[in-house]
Scaffold this active site. Structure first.
Site, PDB file in Angstrom:
ATOM      1  N   HIS A  37       5.695  -0.763  -2.963  1.00  0.00           N
ATOM      2  CA  HIS A  37       5.017   0.210  -4.024  1.00  0.00           C
ATOM      3  C   HIS A  37       5.221   1.694  -3.873  1.00  0.00           C
ATOM      4  O   HIS A  37       4.701   2.386  -4.494  1.00  0.00           O
ATOM      5  CB  HIS A  37       3.696  -0.197  -4.369  1.00  0.00           C
ATOM      6  CG  HIS A  37       3.563  -1.688  -4.748  1.00  0.00           C
ATOM      7  ND1 HIS A  37       2.467  -2.335  -4.862  1.00  0.00           N
ATOM      8  CD2 HIS A  37       4.591  -2.531  -5.339  1.00  0.00           C
ATOM      9  CE1 HIS A  37       2.687  -3.608  -5.314  1.00  0.00           C
ATOM     10  NE2 HIS A  37       3.914  -3.828  -5.664  1.00  0.00           N
ATOM     11  N   ASP A  84      -0.473   4.352   1.116  1.00  0.00           N
ATOM     12  CA  ASP A  84      -1.390   5.139   1.862  1.00  0.00           C
ATOM     13  C   ASP A  84      -0.678   5.606   3.271  1.00  0.00           C
ATOM     14  O   ASP A  84      -1.217   6.315   3.980  1.00  0.00           O
ATOM     15  CB  ASP A  84      -2.724   4.342   2.177  1.00  0.00           C
ATOM     16  CG  ASP A  84      -2.616   3.150   2.920  1.00  0.00           C
ATOM     17  OD1 ASP A  84      -3.535   2.321   2.765  1.00  0.00           O
ATOM     18  OD2 ASP A  84      -1.718   2.946   3.517  1.00  0.00           O
ATOM     19  N   ASN A 115      -8.358 -12.581   5.359  1.00  0.00           N
ATOM     20  CA  ASN A 115      -8.928 -11.965   4.017  1.00  0.00           C
ATOM     21  C   ASN A 115     -10.572 -12.407   4.072  1.00  0.00           C
ATOM     22  O   ASN A 115     -10.909 -13.311   5.124  1.00  0.00           O
ATOM     23  CB  ASN A 115      -8.200 -12.919   2.804  1.00  0.00           C
ATOM     24  CG  ASN A 115      -8.433 -11.948   1.644  1.00  0.00           C
ATOM     25  OD1 ASN A 115      -9.569 -11.433   1.581  1.00  0.00           O
ATOM     26  ND2 ASN A 115      -7.718 -11.788   0.692  1.00  0.00           N
ATOM     27  N   ASN A 149       0.930  -1.325   0.038  1.00  0.00           N
ATOM     28  CA  ASN A 149      -0.002   0.134  -0.051  1.00  0.00           C
ATOM     29  C   ASN A 149       0.960   1.106   0.088  1.00  0.00           C
ATOM     30  O   ASN A 149       2.179   1.267   0.509  1.00  0.00           O
ATOM     31  CB  ASN A 149      -0.935   0.114   1.083  1.00  0.00           C
ATOM     32  CG  ASN A 149      -1.915  -1.114   1.340  1.00  0.00           C
ATOM     33  OD1 ASN A 149      -2.109  -1.851   0.097  1.00  0.00           O
ATOM     34  ND2 ASN A 149      -2.346  -1.712   2.452  1.00  0.00           N
TER      35      ASN A 149
HETATM   36  N1  APR Z   1     -10.351  -7.282   5.247  1.00  0.00           N
HETATM   37  C1  APR Z   1      -9.525  -8.097   4.841  1.00  0.00           C
HETATM   38  N2  APR Z   1      -9.256  -8.569   3.396  1.00  0.00           N
HETATM   39  C2  APR Z   1     -10.220  -7.672   2.508  1.00  0.00           C
HETATM   40  C3  APR Z   1     -11.003  -6.808   2.724  1.00  0.00           C
HETATM   41  C4  APR Z   1     -11.054  -6.553   4.602  1.00  0.00           C
HETATM   42  N3  APR Z   1     -12.090  -5.580   4.824  1.00  0.00           N
HETATM   43  N4  APR Z   1     -11.754  -6.064   1.850  1.00  0.00           N
HETATM   44  C5  APR Z   1     -10.960  -6.574   0.713  1.00  0.00           C
HETATM   45  N5  APR Z   1     -10.327  -7.692   1.110  1.00  0.00           N
HETATM   46  C6  APR Z   1      -9.365  -8.256   0.410  1.00  0.00           C
HETATM   47  C7  APR Z   1      -9.721  -8.734  -1.040  1.00  0.00           C
HETATM   48  O1  APR Z   1     -10.682  -9.874  -0.691  1.00  0.00           O
HETATM   49  C8  APR Z   1      -8.633  -9.025  -1.958  1.00  0.00           C
HETATM   50  O2  APR Z   1      -7.961 -10.272  -2.021  1.00  0.00           O
HETATM   51  O3  APR Z   1      -8.236  -7.531   0.130  1.00  0.00           O
HETATM   52  C9  APR Z   1      -7.703  -8.030  -1.324  1.00  0.00           C
HETATM   53  C10 APR Z   1      -7.469  -6.775  -2.355  1.00  0.00           C
HETATM   54  O4  APR Z   1      -6.827  -7.210  -3.389  1.00  0.00           O
HETATM   55  P1  APR Z   1      -6.157  -6.086  -4.331  1.00  0.00           P
HETATM   56  O5  APR Z   1      -7.324  -4.997  -4.641  1.00  0.00           O
HETATM   57  O6  APR Z   1      -5.751  -6.741  -5.615  1.00  0.00           O
HETATM   58  O7  APR Z   1      -5.143  -5.274  -3.787  1.00  0.00           O
HETATM   59  P2  APR Z   1      -3.483  -5.948  -3.684  1.00  0.00           P
HETATM   60  O8  APR Z   1      -3.503  -7.203  -3.405  1.00  0.00           O
HETATM   61  O9  APR Z   1      -3.039  -5.087  -2.465  1.00  0.00           O
HETATM   62  O10 APR Z   1      -2.892  -5.353  -4.877  1.00  0.00           O
HETATM   63  C11 APR Z   1      -1.562  -5.493  -5.178  1.00  0.00           C
HETATM   64  O11 APR Z   1      -1.918  -4.389  -7.286  1.00  0.00           O
HETATM   65  O12 APR Z   1      -2.727  -2.568  -8.732  1.00  0.00           O
HETATM   66  C12 APR Z   1      -1.740  -2.827  -7.888  1.00  0.00           C
HETATM   67  O13 APR Z   1      -0.011  -1.553  -6.796  1.00  0.00           O
HETATM   68  C13 APR Z   1      -1.403  -2.153  -6.941  1.00  0.00           C
HETATM   69  O14 APR Z   1      -0.444  -2.692  -4.652  1.00  0.00           O
HETATM   70  C14 APR Z   1      -1.562  -2.949  -5.401  1.00  0.00           C
HETATM   71  C15 APR Z   1      -1.410  -4.218  -5.941  1.00  0.00           C
END
Ligand code: APR
Length: 247
Positions: free
Chosen positions: A120, A105, A215, A103
């Site tokens: 990132h 953020d 998750n 993240n």
């Molecule tokens: N609590 C726990 N998990 C959650 C919640 C929650 N409240 N809400 C969503 N999730 C989970 C979703 O089920 C999913 O598996 O968080 C995950 C989010 O996945 P992505 O949106 O793909 O995020 P991420 O895996 O961090 O993406 C990696 O992709 O686009 C690039 O640079 C960007 O850092 C990012 C990277």
């Protein structure tokens, strides 16, 4: 949420010699920041092309307008949630040694976690594409896009990793080192789709770490490297873990 499994996970964290947390967008969803993928994901709404480095170089204004809308406008009011706070308390109490995050953020740092590796990058910093001068975002005037360098008038870029850009060497090498040193590795809220970030939990697994995954639904890790899958929202699961560790 399976309370027995949460208790087992809390006990593993309490007894761990070197526990490390690895987080993705899911941990910040309950701070009001949408994930990238899935039903409410940003990439369902926006074409990620604006975060592609060649596009940014060719069309900096078009890219910056989307970057401001998708990241800066949204992140300015975001605050750490209970999951960030419990992880920070686990770091403070020595239950967790470091946090590796995908993240940008900076909510882990705001919650108080000290050793945070930002794979990132961070939205909190801008860098000049010409002279490499670095600026805190307080220096940027987002009313005039694209922001330009005070030194050479070059175009400033958010210090985040764009698609087709390499991960910063410091974060990459330290994250693999932390993963390989860990005996308990806690994955929170990631889909595990993005390389090479998704190689880091695999390195932890291959080094013998027990993998705990938090998750709301299964990810690409769940049926491959995960040992204990805690299905639930990050704030609910970490709220319970915080109680069990008397944080
Ligand atoms: N609590 C726990 N998990 C959650 C919640 C929650 N409240 N809400 C969503 N999730 C989970 C979703 O089920 C999913 O598996 O968080 C995950 C989010 O996945 P992505 O949106 O793909 O995020 P991420 O895996 O961090 O993406 C990696 O992709 O686009 C690039 O640079 C960007 O850092 C990012 C990277």
């Amino acid at each position: 949420m399976d309370n027995e499994k949460v208790k087992e996970a809390a006990e593993l964290i309490r007894k761990a010699k070197y526990a490390v947390a690895f987080t993705g967008a899911g941990i910040s969803v309950e701070s009001g920041i949408p994930p990238f993928r899935g039903r409410d994901g940003l990439w369902e709404k926006y074409d990620p092309i604006f975060l592609e480095i060649e596009y940014f170089k060719k069309k900096p204004l078009a890219s910056w307008m989307k970057i401001k809308e998708v990241f800066y406008d949204m992140l300015q009011d975001a605050k750490p949630n209970l999951a960030h706070q419990v992880i920070a308390k686990m770091c403070e109490r020595g239950f967790v040694e470091s946090v590796i995050t995908q993240n940008i953020d900076s909510l882990h740092q705001e919650a108080g976690s000290r050793y945070v590796y930002e794979l990132h990058g961070t939205h909190k910093q801008l860098v000049c594409t010409e002279c490499q001068s670095e600026y805190h975002i307080n220096f940027a005037d987002f009313d005039f896009l694209p922001p330009t360098c005070f030194v050479c008038k070059g175009i400033l870029k958010p210090d985040i990793v764009f698609f087709n850009e390499p991960i910063p060497q410091f974060a990459k090498s330290r994250s693999f080192a932390e993963a390989e040193k860990s005996d308990v590795f806690i994955i929170v809220g990631t889909n595990a789709e993005v390389y090479p970030a998704n190689e880091i939990p695999v390195a932890a697994k291959n080094s013998g770490a027990i993998i705990i995954e938090v998750n709301i639904k299964e990810s690409h890790f769940t049926n491959s490297i995960t040992d204990i899958f805690l299905q639930g929202k990050a704030t609910e699961v970490f709220g319970r873990i915080g109680e069990l560790l008397y944080l």
